[in-house]
Design an enzyme around this catalytic site. Structure first.
Site, PDB file in Angstrom:
ATOM      1  N   GLU A 129      -1.793  -9.136   3.502  1.00 52.00           N
ATOM      2  CA  GLU A 129      -1.762  -9.631   4.897  1.00 52.00           C
ATOM      3  C   GLU A 129      -3.158  -9.924   5.444  1.00 52.00           C
ATOM      4  O   GLU A 129      -3.293 -10.643   6.425  1.00 52.00           O
ATOM      5  CB  GLU A 129      -1.015  -8.644   5.801  1.00 52.00           C
ATOM      6  N   HIS A 165      -3.654  -5.211   0.221  1.00 53.29           N
ATOM      7  CA  HIS A 165      -3.113  -5.726   1.493  1.00 53.29           C
ATOM      8  C   HIS A 165      -3.177  -7.253   1.531  1.00 53.29           C
ATOM      9  O   HIS A 165      -4.165  -7.806   2.022  1.00 53.29           O
ATOM     10  CB  HIS A 165      -3.919  -5.172   2.668  1.00 53.29           C
ATOM     11  N   CYS A 174       0.835  -1.211   0.000  1.00 55.20           N
ATOM     12  CA  CYS A 174       0.000   0.000   0.000  1.00 55.20           C
ATOM     13  C   CYS A 174       0.870   1.261   0.000  1.00 55.20           C
ATOM     14  O   CYS A 174       1.480   1.556  -1.018  1.00 55.20           O
ATOM     15  CB  CYS A 174      -1.001  -0.029   1.132  1.00 55.20           C
TER      16      CYS A 174
HETATM   17  N1  GLN Z   1      -2.093   6.661   2.641  1.00 56.14           N
HETATM   18  C1  GLN Z   1      -2.161   5.888   1.448  1.00 56.14           C
HETATM   19  C2  GLN Z   1      -3.495   6.031   0.754  1.00 56.14           C
HETATM   20  O1  GLN Z   1      -4.470   6.352   1.366  1.00 56.14           O
HETATM   21  C3  GLN Z   1      -1.839   4.439   1.707  1.00 56.14           C
HETATM   22  C4  GLN Z   1      -2.803   3.771   2.628  1.00 56.14           C
HETATM   23  C5  GLN Z   1      -2.305   2.480   3.211  1.00 56.14           C
HETATM   24  O2  GLN Z   1      -1.103   2.225   3.230  1.00 56.14           O
HETATM   25  N2  GLN Z   1      -3.217   1.665   3.716  1.00 56.14           N
HETATM   26  O3  GLN Z   1      -3.605   5.764  -0.430  1.00 56.14           O
END
Ligand code: GLN
Length: 531
Positions: free
Chosen positions: A510, A508, A382
């Site tokens: 995970e 994600h 992310c």
């Molecule tokens: N802050 C980033 C976004 O909103 C990444 C979010 C995250 O790592 N879950 O796109």
């Protein structure tokens, strides 16, 4: 069989491991071929933990249907290998929101709306919702907080009413602490007695007590607890500190927790749980033949619960390859171009974690420059992927001020941009790109080798995305979009094929890893680190 409802409450103190005990009991019942799910009721007023700072509440776990939930749901999924949903995590805020909405719609026909019965009925409905349609034989409901807290009163009352209405199908398990006083050289039962009294004052007689302890409970202590707390002595279950949370199901089985539960609820099942796969995992975990060290770079490293699912996914992927994964925690705020080589000395791979906001981002970017230039296996998740894109833009494509508009709205090179449908949102809660999305994977990529599939589905939680205006420039210079969402064209995965193993994902992984189904991408990463 009617759906059975098991309520798990906690007393004396928080952090007794209600989530792990609930997940362990669920595992034992599932291993007896029962269909089981677990729900968490959280007594705070936030609608969900999505807006909470990880320092407050640890990781926010995300379900397939896009619910932002308590991290205990991650344990439930990893133990049970099933997907949970919005219905599996309810907060006081959500209960009140629903009741207030109904009041505005005139649903209560002019009645005075009160905690009892309206709030308690709403709680009961959200518990029973999971039992509807006979989808599950057993619904385990874990109640967050500690009995005696003002905010958990309506939840305890809901338990009392459900037990009163349906004593044969409901069961109450209470977790307490049996502390050891070194000066007296004794285990003390008084806190447990007091906590049970508190629960009894609320009209709930626990059927089973699970006693967290650092020392074995002998028969005398068990009998004493049973006598003073009004439970049978086979219902006093010891929960002793365990080396690994994954051994707790076996410890609970030795204590007969599953046996007492099925007897008390009169459930017919096979005689013993089938835990072959689970035991195989424990065996591998206890006897690793290899070891690697992975640096986990993030800004919440003081509270490791903030990265719970990542830690567990790495551990589980390692175990599947008889490998112990040691973690080196690195605070991204403290990494600079000068010290990065020293900080990463001796690590076999680097994972740059998700996150929000500016703090620590330059340290993440420096880390990625170093791993890219030095051919160290890398997984970015992310924000970790977004940083990889920024780094490549600045240092390979010479877009010196490349950035994400999350941090620099005026950047001349917005290589990470806000998603179109995020632009006009004013509410922060529940409005990110959340939950499961399909992704088409290019053959001839690390990702394809890991998943052995070109169509994958993963969970998301972000507002920003790779800016496709730059894609050709990136691809011509060696960073390839190896995964895309076909309906929106959003870039979900980038890789650098000339690098040993450089994979960064917008989703994600995970959130989709479990003990019995380790996640392919984490396995791929661990294997690359082992090479
Ligand atoms: N802050 C980033 C976004 O909103 C990444 C979010 C995250 O790592 N879950 O796109």
């Amino acid at each position: 069989m009617n759906t059975k409802y098991i309520f798990v409450t906690g007393g004396v103190t928080s952090s007794l491991g209600k989530g792990i005990v609930s997940a362990s009991l669920a595992k034992l019942l599932q291993a007896r071929d029962l269909k089981v799910t677990i729900q968490k009721l959280d007594p705070y007023i936030n609608i969900d933990p999505g807006t909470l700072n990880p320092y407050e509440h640890g990781e926010c776990f995300v379900t397939n249907d896009g619910a932002e939930t308590d991290l205990d749901l991650g344990h439930y999924e990893r133990f049970l290998d099933i997907a949970t949903s919005q219905a599996n995590n309810i907060t006081t805020g959500r209960i009140y929101q629903s009741v207030i909405n109904k009041e505005r719609q005139g649903v209560y026909l002019g009645k005075t709306v009160q905690v009892i019965p309206h709030i308690t009925n709403e709680i009961i409905d959200s518990v029973k919702l999971l039992g509807e349609n006979n989808e599950y034989d057993v619904v385990i409901t874990e109640i967050g907080g500690t009995i005696g807290d003002i905010e958990s009163l309506p939840f305890a009352e809901a338990v009392r009413q459900m037990k009163w209405e349906n004593p044969k199908d409901c069961l109450s398990i209470h977790l307490t602490l049996v502390p050891y006083l070194a000066a007296a050289g004794e285990l003390k039962t008084k806190p447990t007695q007091h906590s049970v009294k508190k629960l009894q004052e609320l009209g709930v007689q626990p059927d089973i007590l699970v006693c967290r302890t650092e020392h074995e409970l002998d028969q005398d202590i068990r009998s004493k607890i049973a006598r003073f707390c009004n439970v049978s002595s086979d219902s006093v279950i010891q929960s002793i500190d365990a080396k690994s949370i994954y051994t707790v199901p076996l410890l609970m089985q030795e204590e007969g927790l599953d046996k007492v539960v099925i007897e008390k609820l009169n459930i017919e099942t096979k005689e013993f749980p089938d835990l072959i796969k689970w035991k195989k995992f424990l065996d591998n975990q206890a006897n690793p033949t290899k070891e690697i060290t992975i640096a986990l770079v993030g800004k919440y490293v003081e509270l490791q619960d903030s990265y719970k699912s990542i830690i567990e996914s790495l551990n589980i992927a390692g175990v599947s390859n008889s490998c112990k994964v040691k973690l080196k925690w690195l605070h991204s705020e403290k990494i600079t171009a000068k010290n990065v080589a020293k900080k990463l000395e001796g690590v076999n791979g680097v994972l740059v974690a998700p996150g929000f906001g500016e703090r620590g981002i330059e340290g993440k970017i420096e880390t990625i420059r170093y791993v890219r230039e030095n051919n160290i296996p890398f997984l970015g998740i992310c924000l970790g992927m977004q940083c990889a894109v920024i780094e490549f833009g600045r240092n390979v494509l010479d877009l010196k001020k490349a950035h994400t508009v999350e941090i620099d709205a005026e950047t001349p090179h917005p290589v990470i941009d806000i998603m179109e449908d995020q632009k006009n949102l004013s509410n922060m809660g529940g409005t990110m790109r959340l939950g499961e999305y399909d992704c088409e994977v290019k053959k001839d990529s690390n990702t394809y080798k890991a998943y052995k599939d070109t169509s994958i589905t993963e969970r998301h939680r972000h507002r920003y995305e790779f800016n496709n205006k730059y894609l050709t420039f990136y691809e011509e210079n060696g960073m390839i979009a190896t995964g895309k969402n076909t309906s929106t064209d959003l870039v979900e995965i980038v890789e650098i094929p000339s690098h040993k193993w450089f994979t960064a994902v917008q989703f994600h992984p995970e959130y989709k890893s479990s003990v019995e189904t380790p996640h392919p991408l984490f396995i791929g990463f661990v294997n690359a680190c082992l090479d």
